[in-house]
Design a protein around this motif. Structure first.
Motif, short mmCIF file in Angstrom:
data_model
loop_
_atom_site.label_atom_id
_atom_site.label_comp_id
_atom_site.label_asym_id
_atom_site.label_seq_id
_atom_site.Cartn_x
_atom_site.Cartn_y
_atom_site.Cartn_z
N ALA B 355 -0.39 -9.85 -4.90
CA ALA B 355 0.54 -9.03 -4.78
C ALA B 355 1.23 -9.26 -3.11
O ALA B 355 0.71 -10.13 -2.50
N VAL B 356 2.51 -8.78 -3.14
CA VAL B 356 2.93 -8.99 -1.78
C VAL B 356 3.32 -7.54 -1.04
O VAL B 356 3.37 -6.45 -2.00
N TYR B 357 3.74 -7.36 -0.07
CA TYR B 357 4.05 -6.25 0.68
C TYR B 357 5.61 -5.64 0.37
O TYR B 357 6.11 -6.57 0.48
N LEU B 358 5.56 -4.27 0.22
CA LEU B 358 7.08 -3.89 0.37
C LEU B 358 7.04 -2.73 1.36
O LEU B 358 6.14 -1.63 0.98
N ASP B 359 7.39 -3.03 2.49
CA ASP B 359 7.26 -2.17 3.48
C ASP B 359 8.44 -1.41 3.79
O ASP B 359 9.66 -1.84 3.98
N PHE B 360 8.29 0.07 4.20
CA PHE B 360 9.38 0.86 4.43
C PHE B 360 9.36 1.22 6.19
O PHE B 360 9.92 2.37 6.42
N ARG B 361 8.36 0.70 6.71
CA ARG B 361 8.14 0.91 8.20
C ARG B 361 9.40 0.97 8.84
O ARG B 361 9.94 1.99 9.72
N ASP B 362 10.20 0.00 8.80
CA ASP B 362 11.62 -0.13 9.73
C ASP B 362 12.55 0.93 9.08
O ASP B 362 13.35 1.61 10.06
N ALA B 363 12.73 1.24 7.90
CA ALA B 363 13.56 2.24 7.25
C ALA B 363 13.14 3.61 7.73
O ALA B 363 13.97 4.33 8.19
N ILE B 364 11.79 4.09 7.82
CA ILE B 364 11.42 5.15 8.32
C ILE B 364 11.84 5.26 9.70
O ILE B 364 12.29 6.49 10.11
N GLN B 365 11.71 4.31 10.36
CA GLN B 365 11.88 4.29 11.94
C GLN B 365 13.36 4.61 12.19
O GLN B 365 13.96 5.20 12.84
#
Lengths: 254, 643
Positions: B355-365
């Protein structure tokens, strides 16, 4: 990572066909993992039944991602089980505990006859929509999409109603066996949009008439439908439909 | 016995071909249309729209679906959107650009004329769907909103939250029901097509089994339309619905329809990873998530820290690193391979390392949680239900899974198969996506075929080859029906006679594992040859030991599955043969022997710029390979670059 294995007691409704009386069968099942979906748990039970030379439990399912509306299980007396806004196919076994007894029944409604075991016939829903749940525009006749602006709040409200997956949980949970949430979701979806206006009055009258003809009960505001709806459609749509219905009756003069 | 592959591509410049076709096609007088009966099998976007549009024209339409109602077809699960060349965003889109992106995205293995028509029709689809009440997402001014999808640098994707397929399918279904109400369309629920009947070489009917009563019935018509979807379930685990299958298409193949590019399979990059051995299906997380989600793995091999504790400079945003201009929005095949490469190299995350990460941290910020919720709320909720993790707080874990099949029955420009009178629409045909389908193009193709192509082209067939004389029409008591029906009955009996002890799913799972390992994301000569040796062994064991309890004359889900798996067990061989013969890598077909130094697909236009069309030659004969050369006039095939 080793997952915990659960042992469960299942009480499952078994019924050969619409004319069979049906009965509850009790099964002891083992080796259920918490990452399994509820339907994967039934898959495993069925594999074990087949290997033991017995007939598997018939249940309806297809997409297994909560959108096709095919799965239809009463789990411990609640349509689609204990998790809010969740179809049975998206319910996971991590919400149950080792040693639990789980009762599984088909939708219970006179308008949804049992086909076999946990499978019911929901064709009444198709017939209600046939009576008017559409916009009568033929292919090829449409103007450019942007000739018809729709205020965002209306488009969003229409979408919220249109999210209905036609599973029938609302009917199965209603003490009256009413289909009002299902019917109102379609009526409200189209009534909220400018495209739905030309047929608005006729639509609500025809769909309600068909709903009554199919033998669904009346709504007496229990809100069980809203509580179990896997798409969390608000019972507000029923009020909207009632208002539309009344207005349409008065205007049609009948 | 070689197939005659005349694609009937009209003369003239690309942008005039569809006009040319419609002008030269014969018409059926409006008053005569009701004298023709058309069978439509399947009621997803392609079949549902075809049935509605044909009913509106006045034909008698009979629709067959194996679901309990036409609203369940798997088109309903499409999440992200539908493309159209409206250029509403003023960002440089045009019909020509949509055409070009689709041809390029398909790695130059699709037919130019069909793809151009698709791009031309795309705009009418949006107009029509809005008119029938599909609640697309809108901006505050009341006009339609768009978003970006992989393989394109313009925003041309129309959507309805994360449920675009559902809303379009319900639009089709409602139009279909309107025709049922008008008496033009009859639909037959819980009826599965088990064979095609030909009379004098033309498709003239089907044999179906009633899934509730087990009754076998015959249905005759003037033409047959198959819109029966794809065959991703040959892999057992896929994002397809559990009941999706190849049976209708495969039986048509056995009756003489050419099967084109069966090995062209799409592996979707962003799906929820496999978690247990009892997994029954895989769930897609829409490609639209790659608009705002960033794909990464730790820079350090085997880094076990929770993702939120891994600092920015220790993260490898490998899609952005490798493909700076398209970044996270590279086409699906490219993204899938890049993810597999990282995991195979030991950088994968999660319990299995697959698996790899699909990350929304930056978009939420950047945008705030509310905007992300509005765009992807239902997808985030779905992810949390399945995995028990909250993607607003923790990055999603994703891995590629089988999602769509570009291959399918061969059709000409009229969407007619090599069997006259049998038309094939939507995912069931091969025509528009080449070796890789771009996101948000499946819905477009299904609706284009059904609403806007078949209503014209089927008329030409009926006007030329149909008869309006009731005495001349083929009836269900024709000897051809006797013959096919008895073969259908014999096949069911043969399954029941096995009386074995192993459930159908066990064989299906074994086949699926084998196909995923040898004919999945990376294929090799050795692996495919191994699969071609193993498949007949699984098949032999199936026919020796499959257990089918219950009565064939009633609702029997194991019997349904057994018939479908029996067909998958034969069809899988055809896929592997096709993959083995194509000594190149293109789109979703990646042969490890043919790659660039950077690990990208290495196409061979000199030798493989053709559609591989397989022809059934009888039970004990290998299928014969026929070729339709692909001629590129408007676009010059080049190495795809998304850097």
């Amino acid at each position: 990572m080793e997952q915990k294995s659960m042992r469960l007691t299942l009480r499952v409704w078994r019924q050969d066909g619409p004319n069979d009386a049906g009965h509850v069968e009790t099964l002891q099942v083992d080796g259920i993992l918490e990452d399994m979906s509820f339907l994967e748990m039934l898959d495993k039970v069925n594999q074990d039944l087949i290997r033991a030379g017995k007939e598997p439990i018939a249940f309806d399912h297809d997409c297994r991602e909560g959108i096709c509306g095919t799965c239809s299980l009463m789990i411990d007396g609640v349509a689609h089980g204990p998790m809010k806004g969740t179809t049975a196919c998206q319910l996971h076994m991590r919400h149950f505990r080792d040693g639990d007894t789980i009762t599984i029944e088909p939708w219970r409604s006179g308008a949804f006859p049992v086909v076999k075991d946990l499978v019911v016939d929901r064709s009444a829903f198709d017939r209600i929509l046939q009576a008017g749940g559409y916009v009568s525009v033929n292919t090829g006749a449409a103007p450019d999409a942007h000739t018809l602006p729709v205020p965002k709040p209306d488009a969003d409200a229409a979408f919220d109603a249109a999210a209905c997956i036609g599973c029938g949980a609302c009917v199965a949970s209603c003490p009256n066996g009413s289909a009002m949430l299902f019917v109102a979701a379609k009526v409200s979806h189209l009534a909220r949009l400018p495209q739905g206006q030309p047929e608005r009055r006729k639509r609500v009258l025809d769909m309600v008439a068909q709903m009554d003809a199919e033998g669904f009960g009346a709504c007496s505001n229990h809100y069980e439908c809203e509580a179990v709806c896997p798409k969390e459609i608000s019972a507000r749509v029923i009020a909207e439909m009632n208002r539309d219905y009344l207005e349409s009756r008065l205007c049609s003069g009948s | 016995m070689t197939l005659k592959l005349d694609a009937r591509i009209p003369d003239g410049p690309l942008h005039e071909k569809w006009d040319e076709c419609r002008f030269h096609d014969k018409l059926v007088n409006p008053a005569n249309k009701r004298k023709f009966k058309i069978i439509v099998v399947g009621a997803g976007l392609a079949g549902g729209s075809a049935a509605a549009a044909l009913g509106e024209l006045g034909y008698q339409v009979e629709v067959f679906v194996f679901h309990d109602t036409p609203r369940r077809a798997h088109s309903i699960a499409a999440q992200g959107g539908i493309n159209a060349a409206k250029n509403y965003k003023n960002d440089g889109d045009s019909i020509r650009r949509l055409f070009y992106d689709t041809i390029k995205g398909g790695d130059y293995r699709a037919r130019e004329a069909n793809v151009f028509r698709l791009a031309q029709i795309s705009n009418h689809i949006i107009d029509h769907c809005v008119a029938i009440g599909v609640p697309f997402a809108r901006e505050y001014g009341g006009l339609l909103d768009n978003r970006s999808f992989g393989g394109a640098q313009v925003s041309r994707t129309f959507y309805a939250r994360g449920q675009t397929g559902q809303q379009l399918l319900l639009g089709c279904y409602q139009s279909l029901l309107r025709q049922v109400h008008a008496g033009k369309v009859r639909f037959h629920a819980r009826k599965e097509m088990l064979d095609l009947v030909k009379v004098d070489g033309h498709a003239r009917g089907i044999i179906v089994r009633d899934l509730v009563t087990g009754e076998i019935t015959r249905h005759a018509a003037d033409a047959v339309v198959l819109a029966t979807g794809g065959y991703g379930n040959v892999f057992f685990l896929s994002t397809n619905a559990k009941n999706s299958n190849v049976t209708a298409a495969f039986r048509a193949y056995k009756r003489g329809a050419g099967f084109a590019n069966p090995c062209f399979t799409q592996i979707h990059p962003t799906c929820i990873p496999v978690s247990s051995e009892y997994q029954s299906k895989l769930t897609l997380m829409s490609e639209s998530l790659r608009n705002d989600g960033r794909v990464w793995v730790p820079k350090q091999k085997g880094d076990q820290r929770p993702p939120n504790e891994i600092p920015e400079d220790e993260r490898d945003y490998f899609l952005e690193r490798r493909y700076p201009s398209f970044g996270n929005l590279v086409p699906r095949d490219v993204a899938s391979r890049a993810i597999k490469e990282r995991c195979d190299a030991g950088y994968g995350v999660g319990a299995t390392g697959m698996a790899v990460y699909l990350d929304f941290r930056d978009a939420i910020q950047r945008l705030g949680r509310k905007v992300i919720e509005e765009r992807y709320g239902n997808l985030f909720a779905m992810y949390e239900k399945i995995t028990g993790e909250d993607p607003y707080e923790v990055p999603m874990k994703i891995y590629p899974a089988v999602h769509y099949t570009m291959g399918g029955l061969w059709v000409d420009y009229h969407l007619m198969s090599t069997i006259p009178g049998m038309f094939v629409l939507g995912e069931a045909n091969f025509s528009d996506h080449g070796a890789n389908r771009l996101g948000a193009s499946a819905l477009m193709q299904g609706l284009s075929d059904g609403f806007f192509v078949i209503p014209y082209t089927i008329g030409d067939y009926l006007a030329r080859h149909g008869t309006m004389d009731p005495k001349q029409k083929v009836q269900p008591d024709h000897p051809a029906f006797d013959e096919v029906e008895s073969e259908v009955r014999a096949r069911i009996q043969k399954l029941l006679d096995v009386k074995g002890s192993t459930p159908v799913d066990v064989f299906h799972r074994r086949l699926g594992h084998l196909m995923w390992d040898e004919c999945g994301m990376a294929r090799s000569k050795e692996g495919l040859e191994r699969a071609l040796q193993e498949i007949p062994k699984i098949r032999a064991e199936f026919w020796k030991d499959v257990a089918i309890p219950g009565d064939p004359k009633e609702f029997n889900q194991e019997l349904e599955k057994a018939g479908r798996v029996a067909d998958f067990l034969e069809f899988a061989e055809l896929m592997c043969m096709d993959a083995l013969h194509r000594n190149e890598s293109c789109g979703g077909h990646f042969r490890v022997e043919y790659q660039t130094e950077e690990g990208e697909a290495l196409r061979d236009d000199e030798n493989y710029a053709y559609v591989a069309v397989w022809e059934h030659r009888g039970p004990d004969q290998p299928p014969e390979l026929n070729k339709e050369p692909l001629v590129f006039e408007a676009v010059h095939p080049s190495t795809r670059s998304y850097k």
